[in-house]
Design a protein around this motif. Structure first.
Motif, PDB file in Angstrom:
ATOM      1  N   SER A   1      32.259  31.600  28.654  1.00 18.29           N
ATOM      2  CA  SER A   1      31.858  30.984  29.918  1.00 18.29           C
ATOM      3  C   SER A   1      32.621  29.682  30.109  1.00 18.29           C
ATOM      4  CB  SER A   1      30.350  30.740  29.960  1.00 18.29           C
ATOM      5  OG  SER A   1      29.978  29.755  29.022  1.00 18.29           O
ATOM      6  N   LEU A   2      32.767  29.286  31.368  1.00 14.26           N
ATOM      7  CA  LEU A   2      33.450  28.050  31.735  1.00 14.26           C
ATOM      8  C   LEU A   2      32.585  27.318  32.755  1.00 14.26           C
ATOM      9  CD1 LEU A   2      36.974  29.619  32.291  1.00 14.26           C
ATOM     10  CD2 LEU A   2      36.253  28.274  30.315  1.00 14.26           C
TER      11      LEU A   2
ATOM     12  N   ILE B   1      36.512  38.852  39.821  1.00 14.33           N
ATOM     13  CA  ILE B   1      35.726  39.247  40.993  1.00 14.33           C
ATOM     14  C   ILE B   1      34.256  39.034  40.642  1.00 14.33           C
ATOM     15  CG2 ILE B   1      35.078  41.119  42.547  1.00 14.33           C
ATOM     16  CD1 ILE B   1      37.792  42.411  41.855  1.00 14.33           C
ATOM     17  N   VAL B   2      33.560  38.307  41.496  1.00 15.88           N
ATOM     18  CA  VAL B   2      32.139  38.039  41.272  1.00 15.88           C
ATOM     19  C   VAL B   2      31.354  39.320  41.540  1.00 15.88           C
ATOM     20  CG1 VAL B   2      30.147  36.677  42.020  1.00 15.88           C
ATOM     21  CG2 VAL B   2      32.427  35.630  41.937  1.00 15.88           C
TER      22      VAL B   2
ATOM     23  N   ARG C   1      27.385  22.287  40.334  1.00 15.43           N
ATOM     24  CA  ARG C   1      27.836  22.578  38.974  1.00 15.43           C
ATOM     25  C   ARG C   1      27.423  24.007  38.633  1.00 15.43           C
ATOM     26  NH1 ARG C   1      27.321  18.324  34.458  1.00 15.43           N
ATOM     27  NH2 ARG C   1      29.173  17.733  35.591  1.00 15.43           N
ATOM     28  N   ALA C   2      28.366  24.804  38.141  1.00 13.56           N
ATOM     29  CA  ALA C   2      28.077  26.208  37.837  1.00 13.56           C
ATOM     30  C   ALA C   2      28.784  26.620  36.560  1.00 13.56           C
ATOM     31  CB  ALA C   2      28.535  27.099  38.985  1.00 13.56           C
ATOM     32  N   HIS C   3      28.151  27.526  35.833  1.00 15.76           N
ATOM     33  CA  HIS C   3      28.766  28.151  34.667  1.00 15.76           C
ATOM     34  C   HIS C   3      29.233  29.531  35.100  1.00 15.76           C
ATOM     35  CE1 HIS C   3      27.581  25.362  31.444  1.00 15.76           C
ATOM     36  NE2 HIS C   3      26.573  25.099  32.258  1.00 15.76           N
ATOM     37  N   VAL C   4      30.509  29.806  34.953  1.00 19.69           N
ATOM     38  CA  VAL C   4      31.047  31.135  35.245  1.00 19.69           C
ATOM     39  C   VAL C   4      31.094  31.876  33.918  1.00 19.69           C
ATOM     40  CG1 VAL C   4      33.041  32.420  36.069  1.00 19.69           C
ATOM     41  CG2 VAL C   4      32.402  30.280  37.188  1.00 19.69           C
ATOM     42  N   VAL C   5      30.341  32.969  33.832  1.00 19.88           N
ATOM     43  CA  VAL C   5      30.269  33.763  32.604  1.00 19.88           C
ATOM     44  C   VAL C   5      31.176  34.971  32.766  1.00 19.88           C
ATOM     45  CG1 VAL C   5      28.763  35.061  31.053  1.00 19.88           C
ATOM     46  CG2 VAL C   5      27.914  32.985  32.183  1.00 19.88           C
ATOM     47  N   ILE C   6      32.100  35.128  31.846  1.00 20.00           N
ATOM     48  CA  ILE C   6      33.060  36.222  31.877  1.00 20.00           C
ATOM     49  C   ILE C   6      32.585  37.313  30.921  1.00 20.00           C
ATOM     50  CG2 ILE C   6      35.480  36.849  31.600  1.00 20.00           C
ATOM     51  CD1 ILE C   6      34.913  34.600  33.694  1.00 20.00           C
TER      52      ILE C   6
ATOM     53  N   ILE D   1      37.720  34.735  42.224  1.00 11.12           N
ATOM     54  CA  ILE D   1      37.939  33.431  41.602  1.00 11.12           C
ATOM     55  C   ILE D   1      39.225  33.539  40.791  1.00 11.12           C
ATOM     56  CG2 ILE D   1      37.073  31.749  39.949  1.00 11.12           C
ATOM     57  CD1 ILE D   1      34.252  32.695  40.596  1.00 11.12           C
ATOM     58  N   SER D   2      40.108  32.596  40.975  1.00 10.72           N
ATOM     59  CA  SER D   2      41.335  32.531  40.195  1.00 10.72           C
ATOM     60  C   SER D   2      41.291  31.260  39.360  1.00 10.72           C
ATOM     61  CB  SER D   2      42.550  32.530  41.116  1.00 10.72           C
ATOM     62  OG  SER D   2      43.732  32.626  40.361  1.00 10.72           O
ATOM     63  N   ILE D   3      41.380  31.397  38.046  1.00 11.97           N
ATOM     64  CA  ILE D   3      41.263  30.262  37.132  1.00 11.97           C
ATOM     65  C   ILE D   3      42.642  29.968  36.543  1.00 11.97           C
ATOM     66  CG2 ILE D   3      40.195  29.405  35.015  1.00 11.97           C
ATOM     67  CD1 ILE D   3      37.840  31.343  35.649  1.00 11.97           C
TER      68      ILE D   3
END
Length: 70
Positions: A19-20, A50-51, A3-8, A34-36
């Motif tokens: 964040s998602l 791009i991370v 489980r991860a939170h992706v912060v934009i 990453i393509s959402i």
């Protein structure tokens, strides 16, 4: 799965924009793409990211600096 939170963040800013949360097969590494895809956007359009950095936020149940095993 992890489980991860992706912060934009906006380009050039350190302030988070949003964040998602996701279940991922592994933690992305710097340089990964990453393509959402969201329900309100038709394929193939979406958010491509791009991370740049990975930040670990860990919790631990003990307050001491070392753990002793009996």
């Amino acid at each position: 799965m992890v489980r991860a939170h992706v912060v934009i963040r906006e380009v050039g800013s350190l302030k988070p924009d949003y964040s998602l949360e996701f279940e991922l097969p592994e933690i992305p590494r710097p340089g990964d793409y990453i393509s959402i895809q969201r329900p309100d956007t038709p394929a193939p359009y979406g958010e491509d990211i791009i991370v740049r950095k990975v930040w670990w936020r860990l919790g631990h149940p003990e307050t001491g600096g070392t753990t002793t095993n009996p």
